[in-house]
Design an enzyme around this catalytic site. Structure first.
Site, PDB file in Angstrom:
ATOM      1  N   TYR A  33      52.646  29.001 -22.141  1.00 12.64           N
ATOM      2  CA  TYR A  33      53.285  29.067 -20.826  1.00 12.64           C
ATOM      3  C   TYR A  33      53.345  27.691 -20.193  1.00 12.64           C
ATOM      4  O   TYR A  33      52.698  26.739 -20.657  1.00 12.64           O
ATOM      5  CB  TYR A  33      52.548  30.056 -19.918  1.00 12.64           C
ATOM      6  CG  TYR A  33      51.232  29.547 -19.356  1.00 12.64           C
ATOM      7  CD1 TYR A  33      50.097  29.475 -20.146  1.00 12.64           C
ATOM      8  CD2 TYR A  33      51.127  29.122 -18.027  1.00 12.64           C
ATOM      9  CE1 TYR A  33      48.895  29.005 -19.640  1.00 12.64           C
ATOM     10  CE2 TYR A  33      49.932  28.653 -17.504  1.00 12.64           C
ATOM     11  CZ  TYR A  33      48.820  28.589 -18.317  1.00 12.64           C
ATOM     12  OH  TYR A  33      47.637  28.119 -17.808  1.00 12.64           O
ATOM     13  N   LYS A 148      48.464  25.042 -24.205  1.00 14.37           N
ATOM     14  CA  LYS A 148      48.565  25.815 -22.955  1.00 14.37           C
ATOM     15  C   LYS A 148      48.949  27.245 -23.312  1.00 14.37           C
ATOM     16  O   LYS A 148      50.119  27.627 -23.263  1.00 14.37           O
ATOM     17  CB  LYS A 148      49.581  25.156 -22.018  1.00 14.37           C
ATOM     18  CG  LYS A 148      49.448  25.598 -20.566  1.00 14.37           C
ATOM     19  CD  LYS A 148      50.238  24.678 -19.663  1.00 14.37           C
ATOM     20  CE  LYS A 148      50.356  25.196 -18.242  1.00 14.37           C
ATOM     21  NZ  LYS A 148      49.112  25.219 -17.485  1.00 14.37           N
ATOM     22  N   GLU A 181      37.171  19.456 -17.641  1.00 15.00           N
ATOM     23  CA  GLU A 181      38.248  19.596 -16.656  1.00 15.00           C
ATOM     24  C   GLU A 181      37.924  20.796 -15.786  1.00 15.00           C
ATOM     25  O   GLU A 181      36.886  21.438 -15.979  1.00 15.00           O
ATOM     26  CB  GLU A 181      39.599  19.779 -17.356  1.00 15.00           C
ATOM     27  CG  GLU A 181      39.659  21.009 -18.243  1.00 15.00           C
ATOM     28  CD  GLU A 181      40.995  21.206 -18.938  1.00 15.00           C
ATOM     29  OE1 GLU A 181      42.009  20.670 -18.466  1.00 15.00           O
ATOM     30  OE2 GLU A 181      41.021  21.921 -19.950  1.00 15.00           O
ATOM     31  N   LEU A 205      43.316  20.131 -21.259  1.00 14.61           N
ATOM     32  CA  LEU A 205      44.770  20.295 -21.243  1.00 14.61           C
ATOM     33  C   LEU A 205      45.391  18.952 -20.838  1.00 14.61           C
ATOM     34  O   LEU A 205      44.932  18.338 -19.864  1.00 14.61           O
ATOM     35  CB  LEU A 205      45.171  21.371 -20.229  1.00 14.61           C
ATOM     36  CG  LEU A 205      46.668  21.663 -20.279  1.00 14.61           C
ATOM     37  CD1 LEU A 205      46.981  22.623 -21.406  1.00 14.61           C
ATOM     38  CD2 LEU A 205      47.166  22.211 -18.963  1.00 14.61           C
TER      39      LEU A 205
END
Ligand SMILES: Cc1ncc(COP(=O)(O)O)c(C=O)c1O
Length: 291
Positions: A33, A148, A181, A205
């Site tokens: 996505y 992702k 993250e 990511l």
């Protein structure tokens, strides 16, 4: 104006839009996505989002038979039909619907869905002035979070823990004490004027806002260092920050209840903020409201 959704070539009312119960996105999170910002009706950093989507599709061997130009056209059609000037465009491509079986179906037909939801980017200006609090949690995700994919359960649980703690975000920390993250944002610290963020690897990511901030900071002669940093280092940092499509730059002023940089946004965040919003204005014409 009613909310509309795009499913495999058709735009319909969101409440009437459906995917197959055996869609592999639903059954296995076998899907990738993107979330893109729409400001002033225009897409921010579209080429970077499409490039990342293509990389993720290739990594999962999903063959989306739609050109970049056709995808852009359909996305813009949906944005225009929804009529929201400030919004988030959500794009999801799954391997498609097939009889439930872990291995790939023989002739997969990927499914593409898109939604557009109103989003208030102006709220970030007030948060930027105050700074936000985060908590930290062990990183329980799988080892390929650079892709992702919609397999976000560990992120969902982390974000819920953050919400329950009254925090904006949870930073996910590896067993070695390194901050990877946030649950849906990239993490930064500031030390001696330099901004520091985890290097690109399988444990983070590759955020579009992260890449944008690196380029903007370097063009303003701010030193950017891509290296791992520990939670201890973050607690002792001069400042901390997070970035994402939905939060282009927010100062982190509290980590697990410890004040960072005296508990108020610092000078490096103050220098970076106009660069970030200036780039958004340059691309979309959107001007942030006064603080
Ligand atoms: C885990 C994670 N890290 C970082 C980000 C930030 O990425 P971007 O700047 O492309 O929005 C996201 C965005 O959703 C995310 O889910």
């Amino acid at each position: 104006m009613p909310q509309l959704a795009y499913v495999d070539g058709r735009i319909s009312l969101l409440r009437d839009a459906h995917v197959h119960v055996e869609d592999r996105g639903l059954q296995f999170a076998d899907a990738v996505y993107e979330v893109c910002a729409v400001l002033n009706g225009r897409l921010l950093d579209w080429p970077a989002h499409i490039a990342r989507l293509r990389r993720n599709l290739a990594a999962l061997f999903i063959d989306l038979a739609l050109s970049d130009a056709a995808l852009a056209l359909q996305a813009r059609r949906l944005i225009a039909a929804n009529g929201q000037a400030e919004a988030l465009l959500y794009i999801q491509v799954s391997r498609g619907a097939a009889r439930r079986d872990h291995g790939f179906p023989a002739s997969p037909r990927p499914s593409l869905i898109m939604t557009v939801r109103r989003f208030d980017f102006g709220q970030r200006i007030a948060q930027q002035a105050r700074g936000i609090a985060i908590i930290t949690l062990p990183d329980l995700r799988w080892r390929r979070v650079d892709m992702k994919t919609t397999g976000l359960l560990a992120n969902v649980l982390a974000k819920q823990d953050a919400r329950a703690a009254g925090a904006f975000e949870a930073w996910l920390v590896g067993e070695d004490g390194i901050v990877h993250e946030g649950g849906s944002t990239n993490a930064w610290i500031v030390k001696d004027g330099a901004i520091i963020t985890h290097p690109l690897s399988a444990s983070i990511l590759p955020g579009i806002a992260r890449a944008s901030l690196i380029a903007l900071a370097r063009s303003a002669q701010i030193v950017v260092v891509e290296r791992p940093f520990s939670l201890d280092e973050a607690l002792a940092a001069d400042e901390a920050l997070l970035t994402s499509t939905t939060a282009p730059l927010l100062p982190v002023v509290r980590i697990d209840g410890h004040a960072i940089g005296g508990g108020t946004p610092g000078p490096v965040a103050a220098r970076l903020a106009p660069l970030v919003w200036g780039e958004i204005t340059r691309q979309t014409g959107w001007v942030p409201p006064a603080a």
